[in-house]
Design a protein around this motif. Structure first.
Motif, PDB file in Angstrom:
ATOM      1  N   HIS B 562      -4.596 -21.532  22.360  1.00  0.00           N
ATOM      2  CA  HIS B 562      -3.648 -21.668  21.815  1.00  0.00           C
ATOM      3  C   HIS B 562      -2.534 -21.601  22.605  1.00  0.00           C
ATOM      4  O   HIS B 562      -1.042 -21.965  23.105  1.00  0.00           O
ATOM      5  CB  HIS B 562      -2.697 -20.589  21.022  1.00  0.00           C
ATOM      6  CG  HIS B 562      -2.660 -19.429  20.585  1.00  0.00           C
ATOM      7  ND1 HIS B 562      -4.123 -18.703  21.013  1.00  0.00           N
ATOM      8  CD2 HIS B 562      -1.691 -18.531  21.299  1.00  0.00           C
ATOM      9  CE1 HIS B 562      -3.628 -17.064  20.864  1.00  0.00           C
ATOM     10  NE2 HIS B 562      -2.582 -17.198  21.137  1.00  0.00           N
ATOM     11  N   HIS B 563      -2.559 -20.918  24.270  1.00  0.00           N
ATOM     12  CA  HIS B 563      -2.374 -21.373  25.364  1.00  0.00           C
ATOM     13  C   HIS B 563      -2.408 -22.558  26.353  1.00  0.00           C
ATOM     14  O   HIS B 563      -1.498 -21.827  26.900  1.00  0.00           O
ATOM     15  CB  HIS B 563      -2.732 -19.357  26.148  1.00  0.00           C
ATOM     16  CG  HIS B 563      -2.199 -18.500  26.222  1.00  0.00           C
ATOM     17  ND1 HIS B 563      -1.705 -17.535  26.417  1.00  0.00           N
ATOM     18  CD2 HIS B 563      -1.738 -17.890  24.531  1.00  0.00           C
ATOM     19  CE1 HIS B 563      -2.097 -16.254  25.744  1.00  0.00           C
ATOM     20  NE2 HIS B 563      -2.124 -16.306  24.787  1.00  0.00           N
ATOM     21  N   ARG B 565      -1.744 -26.237  27.060  1.00  0.00           N
ATOM     22  CA  ARG B 565      -1.081 -27.422  27.550  1.00  0.00           C
ATOM     23  C   ARG B 565      -1.668 -28.581  27.820  1.00  0.00           C
ATOM     24  O   ARG B 565      -1.164 -28.078  29.179  1.00  0.00           O
ATOM     25  CB  ARG B 565       0.176 -27.281  28.302  1.00  0.00           C
ATOM     26  CG  ARG B 565       1.583 -24.932  27.121  1.00  0.00           C
ATOM     27  CD  ARG B 565       1.754 -25.925  25.854  1.00  0.00           C
ATOM     28  NE  ARG B 565       2.130 -24.610  25.484  1.00  0.00           N
ATOM     29  CZ  ARG B 565       1.656 -23.351  24.421  1.00  0.00           C
ATOM     30  NH1 ARG B 565       0.365 -23.539  24.166  1.00  0.00           N
ATOM     31  NH2 ARG B 565       2.370 -22.531  24.043  1.00  0.00           N
ATOM     32  N   VAL B 594      -0.024 -21.296  29.400  1.00  0.00           N
ATOM     33  CA  VAL B 594       1.479 -19.861  29.633  1.00  0.00           C
ATOM     34  C   VAL B 594       0.339 -18.836  29.803  1.00  0.00           C
ATOM     35  O   VAL B 594      -0.630 -18.588  29.079  1.00  0.00           O
ATOM     36  CB  VAL B 594       1.975 -20.129  27.941  1.00  0.00           C
ATOM     37  CG1 VAL B 594       2.714 -22.094  28.317  1.00  0.00           C
ATOM     38  CG2 VAL B 594       0.876 -19.994  26.973  1.00  0.00           C
ATOM     39  N   GLU B 595       1.377 -17.951  30.630  1.00  0.00           N
ATOM     40  CA  GLU B 595       0.557 -16.433  30.988  1.00  0.00           C
ATOM     41  C   GLU B 595       1.168 -16.253  29.804  1.00  0.00           C
ATOM     42  O   GLU B 595       2.695 -16.239  29.681  1.00  0.00           O
ATOM     43  CB  GLU B 595       0.683 -16.203  31.923  1.00  0.00           C
ATOM     44  CG  GLU B 595      -0.034 -17.060  33.033  1.00  0.00           C
ATOM     45  CD  GLU B 595       0.948 -16.953  34.755  1.00  0.00           C
ATOM     46  OE1 GLU B 595       1.376 -16.766  34.741  1.00  0.00           O
ATOM     47  OE2 GLU B 595       0.829 -18.151  35.623  1.00  0.00           O
ATOM     48  N   SER B 596       0.535 -14.926  29.087  1.00  0.00           N
ATOM     49  CA  SER B 596       1.042 -14.194  28.203  1.00  0.00           C
ATOM     50  C   SER B 596       0.788 -12.357  29.248  1.00  0.00           C
ATOM     51  O   SER B 596       1.406 -11.110  28.758  1.00  0.00           O
ATOM     52  CB  SER B 596      -0.011 -13.391  27.624  1.00  0.00           C
ATOM     53  OG  SER B 596      -1.454 -13.396  27.482  1.00  0.00           O
ATOM     54  N   PRO B 609       7.720 -18.664  28.883  1.00  0.00           N
ATOM     55  CA  PRO B 609       6.782 -18.799  29.043  1.00  0.00           C
ATOM     56  C   PRO B 609       5.662 -18.409  30.938  1.00  0.00           C
ATOM     57  O   PRO B 609       6.188 -20.538  30.815  1.00  0.00           O
ATOM     58  CB  PRO B 609       5.156 -18.181  28.316  1.00  0.00           C
ATOM     59  CG  PRO B 609       6.524 -18.885  26.882  1.00  0.00           C
ATOM     60  CD  PRO B 609       6.873 -18.845  27.553  1.00  0.00           C
ATOM     61  N   GLU B 631     -12.709 -19.433  19.891  1.00  0.00           N
ATOM     62  CA  GLU B 631     -11.811 -19.924  19.277  1.00  0.00           C
ATOM     63  C   GLU B 631     -12.597 -21.670  19.023  1.00  0.00           C
ATOM     64  O   GLU B 631     -12.919 -21.928  20.409  1.00  0.00           O
ATOM     65  CB  GLU B 631     -10.609 -19.866  19.916  1.00  0.00           C
ATOM     66  CG  GLU B 631      -9.864 -18.218  19.920  1.00  0.00           C
ATOM     67  CD  GLU B 631      -8.657 -18.523  20.002  1.00  0.00           C
ATOM     68  OE1 GLU B 631      -7.312 -18.414  19.792  1.00  0.00           O
ATOM     69  OE2 GLU B 631      -8.645 -18.547  21.359  1.00  0.00           O
ATOM     70  N   SER B 637      -1.588 -28.007  21.718  1.00  0.00           N
ATOM     71  CA  SER B 637      -0.305 -28.840  21.868  1.00  0.00           C
ATOM     72  C   SER B 637      -0.243 -29.532  23.571  1.00  0.00           C
ATOM     73  O   SER B 637      -0.412 -29.521  24.809  1.00  0.00           O
ATOM     74  CB  SER B 637       0.213 -27.011  23.210  1.00  0.00           C
ATOM     75  OG  SER B 637       0.510 -26.696  21.599  1.00  0.00           O
ATOM     76  N   THR B 638       1.421 -30.478  23.673  1.00  0.00           N
ATOM     77  CA  THR B 638       1.769 -30.655  24.266  1.00  0.00           C
ATOM     78  C   THR B 638       3.109 -29.961  25.054  1.00  0.00           C
ATOM     79  O   THR B 638       3.407 -29.350  24.652  1.00  0.00           O
ATOM     80  CB  THR B 638       2.045 -32.200  24.328  1.00  0.00           C
ATOM     81  OG1 THR B 638       3.137 -31.752  23.267  1.00  0.00           O
ATOM     82  CG2 THR B 638       1.204 -33.594  23.182  1.00  0.00           C
ATOM     83  N   LYS B 639       3.125 -30.645  26.413  1.00  0.00           N
ATOM     84  CA  LYS B 639       3.984 -30.006  27.063  1.00  0.00           C
ATOM     85  C   LYS B 639       4.924 -30.562  27.503  1.00  0.00           C
ATOM     86  O   LYS B 639       4.193 -31.164  28.810  1.00  0.00           O
ATOM     87  CB  LYS B 639       4.104 -28.686  27.383  1.00  0.00           C
ATOM     88  CG  LYS B 639       4.861 -27.805  28.267  1.00  0.00           C
ATOM     89  CD  LYS B 639       6.368 -27.315  27.011  1.00  0.00           C
ATOM     90  CE  LYS B 639       6.546 -26.901  27.677  1.00  0.00           C
ATOM     91  NZ  LYS B 639       7.950 -25.731  26.286  1.00  0.00           N
TER      92      LYS B 639
END
Lengths: 639, 639
Positions: B562-563, B565, B594-596, B609, B631, B637-639
């Motif tokens: 889910h990170h 894109r 995306v970085e957490s 993020p 997973e 997800s698009t971005k």
């Protein structure tokens, strides 16, 4: 715990044996909270009393409870009465009302009539099943009821100076002290629903009786030990402990002893009341491992399991916590009482360590997740405060399980207590609310008068009045949401960075009457993003201005809300609307709306949806569901 | 229904009283399906039989069922046997196996031993509670069991030419015909779980006995009429009809008479089996209102309640449908049996009207939602086929309610039937699978040999072999997913647009041996978007190539899925990997993650993020969960 820990005026007064307490010394005279408090006095308290009469709370004949009835009513319903007594007593502290005072006396007479010769006091187990007293502490809420009764007794004493209910609850507490504990012949039980623990500390503080403090400490220390009390009492009843409906003692935070707990789990209100008691006990007698337990749980909560509204509890299933980063919006539970509990806990943490992170969270809970729980006119309530609605979630006048309405009422009636805390050397200003605080610091009486249109505007003026000049530190919270604050003292600018301590700007000097501080907290519209592991909020943004979290409502946005996309670059404006919803600042900005028209019967396409321009309007979350029924969402898609 | 409606060879043969049926005439000789079918023969069928023996299916002593046992086992467990018999019989039709034939004979002897003198045949109600026969048709699956028994009898007859089981099921069907119907003295009941309806049409088609067709029509027509049969039988049992656990007769599609139903509701498998029967009945005796009912339900399903994988059923709660556009990915139910039912229904709709939209959906269900239900080695199964997983959803070897494994097996064993249908004047090619079909059209024997690497490559060659030249139309499906198709006949280009009819290119001519058609279906990687009202898929994209829906797996993407894109502009490439997962085409492309890391303990921030580059790798959905647990997601997800 730092050496600069403040002591609350309430606590200081209690230690001095005085009847005056903090919340009587803070008056609220603003346009945001004062009208809400007025509605509670005019509408909420009388309506609750009517509701209780309607439900025959005070008439055992008409109530018609009897052995073996099915389904069993909520055995903790008497807390509706005691929370109402608490809220009404808190009201009397600042707003004398002879009629209400009489009604309280009458209600207390009713309560007295239930008390048993040994001091025990519980309506269900006295009237219907006396032999089952303390037979199921896991589920049957006797000590939870006792706790709310004690809180009512303390508030009634503080609000009216009368000892009538305080004496009753002291007798009950004495009986509890004889009944529970480690000593031979005493039960080793504790409550499935924490509440008694914090109540006993309150009772200790007004009476000075150490045995109440020790009993509270016993309940906290005993919790979760092996062999597990709830297992043993289940077997005594002839039940299999494995048949516990919630399946896990995480539900009531008794899965392991408290000092071994590392994550906030289970029923959210239970957790908050328990953690509040931990902070109270640490305050009274510093205990490193208990303090660290609270810190650990707080960090876990705020970093993994907190809604942006200050709501907590991700599912109705356990009315509580689920997994890290599991924060669904539509099905959020976020019970009003849980946000209240969060405020209670953080208020207590502030008294251990005046760190603005606690006040930030206190403010977040009060202005959003708690305040959304009651309608503008004080007549309807949310039990559950989701962050998204399809249009079918509405406040109602009463609940079968009516814990939230009186809880919100007592919270609003005690709002003043949250504004300041005081230590021997310092005043701490946590909240900005127009009104006057009469405080005592280092033996000096200090009056602080706040003038502000907060939360709509970040300009705050504080004027000091003292009998004589006095040395102390005045601490003003700089909220974490504020990126640009300016401060002046008697017209002279103060450089904030030189004076910041744990999120408070501290000005130490010899204060004198007429000193004036002007604080300006910049309040631009902010975009807020959630941690990338909050799946529900991927590619979404929330809007916040000052302490207020915003939402979109169908009433302002005549399109399906999930079709709205807010570009990262869109400039958002705010505007105060005096006629709207009691006067609110709305946020507006250019957005787009994806079109579903050209999809007609198509569910999947190889081209993305088209979109057109839309002016987005957002309102404060706390005030949603006051117009025609429609959708609501806090989180908005970005694109 | 159009005049060009094809008649399936199976049906045509049945009417001619022949034992030969369509699926015996299509051999599958490709690298995609043939190895899977081989695994079913080598592994699935023997393992199922072992599993049934292990569970003492054939030994009532060891099984130890008795009156009043609690909990009651699944009373429809005998369909495990009958679906196994069906699958094994279908296998024998193309792959003679003396040992399996003997095992079938033995199993049929066991079945015969259960049959009662009046023809009734149900293990539970014969062995344990004979007095409860037909007492709870809403819940107890007697006619559902009867339906699968009849399907097994028909398949056994068609696969082996033996009448042993066909005679048993015919006696049972005769008994059912004496028991149910509108006539005086007969019960007015029907089954809570449809299945008998389509089975009776099958039995009619091989036996020519009209009473079976009429009984099927009665069951369909009677369903949902008032006074409601399930209400009445509940009262006869002394139950309150309102206590029905599912709360609504939508669950079993009996809430209103079928012709009044406008939306697909309730349990998904029940719905598919019922709608299949509707199509069968319309095929046998055209009925405008029933035809329109099917059309309406089909449109509702495909436009509002269908997963991109051909999965249906949005929740485990009713194993079925919820609301329009409610298509959650993580909690999708999408039972393997429901995708099988969807294939069954659309195969029947194709026989009413050769419109490629039905074949498109048939293909979508077979290559994705059905095929994901069985592991590559044929030994493990998904009951539920979600479109997202956190890593805890895995195929298993058997289920307590083991409907899916034998259902997948019988579907794979009958795959050949779906490739072609034939009318008096036309051959319709629905699926592209390398192999040979021996068909009969207008009295001419036609052999069609497909050569193709489908679904990995869209190049298809069809070579015709005929005893003598013959006039007929050859129809080739141009899938909706294909935006660029090219066709040549004996080397000469054919302009598709001149020949397209309802999604099929039709070439009518005098065909002769050696005629060769080459069809090229362009198979670029496609991005697919969901309707804006599918909230779960907002700002998300799915990848598809040819008929295959793709997914991301943790095994290929070492970041939280889910990170990821996927930019709209990223160029996606496909590459065949012969060593991976039995040989699959993977999709690769540049994405971001995306970085957490820099969020550490922060749950909310005022900056979005950060992200860094990532090469995304997607694999076909059907083949997920064959490597280390991790997973999975279909929507990105698009971005």
């Amino acid at each position: 715990m730092t050496s600069s820990s403040p002591t609350s005026t309430q606590q200081a007064d209690a230690r001095r044996g005085s009847n005056a307490v903090a919340h009587t010394t803070v008056t609220i005279e603003d346009t945001f909270w004062a009208p809400r408090l007025q509605r509670v006095r005019e509408n909420t308290l009388p309506m609750m009393y009517e509701q209780m009469k309607l439900n025959n709370y005070f008439d055992s004949e008409k109530r018609g409870w009897k052995r073996g009835m099915h389904p069993i009513p909520y055995v903790f319903w008497e807390t509706d009465i005691t929370k109402w007594v608490e809220a009404a007593s808190l009201s009397l502290a600042t707003h004398p009302d002879a009629q209400l005072d009489t009604l309280l006396d009458k209600t207390i007479e009713f309560i007295r009539s239930i008390q048993q010769p040994d001091g025990y006091l519980n309506i269900w187990f006295t009237e219907v099943e006396p032999e089952k007293r303390w037979s199921n502490m896991r589920d049957l809420h006797e000590l939870y009821c006792a706790g709310h009764l004690i809180e009512a007794g303390v508030a009634h004493f503080q609000g009216t100076g009368k000892r009538s209910l305080l004496d009753i609850v002291s007798r009950y507490a004495d009986y509890l002290d004889r009944t529970f504990g480690l000593e031979e012949g005493k039960k080793r039980g504790y409550s499935g629903h924490p509440e008694i623990e914090l109540a006993l500390v309150k009772l200790y503080r007004v009476t000075g009786e150490k045995r109440y403090l020790h009993l509270s400490q016993y309940f906290v220390d005993e919790r979760g030990k092996q062999p597990h009390y709830f297992d043993e009492e289940a077997r005594l009843r002839g039940d299999d402990p494995r048949d516990f409906w919630a399946q896990t003692y995480e539900y009531n935070q008794s899965h392991v002893p408290l000092r071994e707990q590392r994550e906030v789990v289970g029923h959210a209100v239970r957790a908050m009341y328990l953690y509040s008691a931990i902070a109270d006990l640490v305050k009274e007698r510093y205990d490193e491992s208990l303090f660290q337990t609270g810190e650990r749980l707080w960090h876990h909560l705020v970093s993994k399991r907190l809604y942006i509204t200050g709501g907590i509890g991700s599912t109705a299933k356990n009315e509580g916590f689920t997994e890290d980063y599991d924060l669904p919006n539509l099905t959020a539970y976020a019970e009003s009482c849980a946000s209240i509990g969060l405020a209670m806990w953080n208020y207590r943490l502030l008294q251990l360590d005046a760190d603005s992170r606690y006040a930030d969270l206190l403010e977040r809970a009060l202005y959003n997740g708690m305040l959304s729980g009651i309608s503008l006119d004080g007549s309807k309530y949310f039990y559950v405060n989701p962050l998204e609605s399809k249009g079918d979630h509405h406040r109602v006048g009463w609940f079968k399980c009516a814990c939230c309405p009186p809880n919100i009422a007592r919270t609003l009636m005690s709002l003043g207590q949250y504004v300041y805390t005081v230590s021997d050397t310092d005043i701490f200003t946590h909240l900005y609310i127009q009104g006057t605080g009469e405080l005592s610091v280092g033996g000096h009486n200090v009056k602080v008068k706040q003038e502000t249109k907060y939360p709509w505007d970040g300009a705050i003026s504080l004027k000091m009045t003292l009998d004589e000049p006095a040395d102390f530190g005045l601490n003003l919270r700089i909220p974490a949401w504020c990126q640009a604050a300016q401060l002046s003292l008697n017209g002279e600018t103060i450089v904030l960075d030189d004076h910041l301590q744990k999120g408070y700007v501290r000005i130490e000097r010899r204060w004198q009457s007429g000193d004036q501080i002007v604080l300006n907290l910049a309040m631009p519209v902010m975009r807020v993003y959630a941690h990338p592991d909050v799946r529900e909020n991927s590619n979404q943004v929330a809007l916040q201005r000052g302490p207020l979290v915003y939402c979109l409502e169908g009433a302002d946005n005549a399109v399906p809300l999930h079709h709205i996309r807010l570009p990262e670059t869109a400039t958002l404006e705010s505007r105060f609307e005096p006629e709207l919803l009691g006067g609110v600042t709305v946020i507006e900005g250019p957005a787009t709306v994806v079109e579903s028209e050209d999809w007609s019967d198509t569910l999947y396409k190889t081209t993305p949806p088209q979109s057109h321009a839309h002016t987005l309007t957002a309102i404060p979350y706390y005030v949603w569901d006051h117009r025609q029924a429609g959708e609501m969402c806090v989180w908005i898609s970005t694109k």
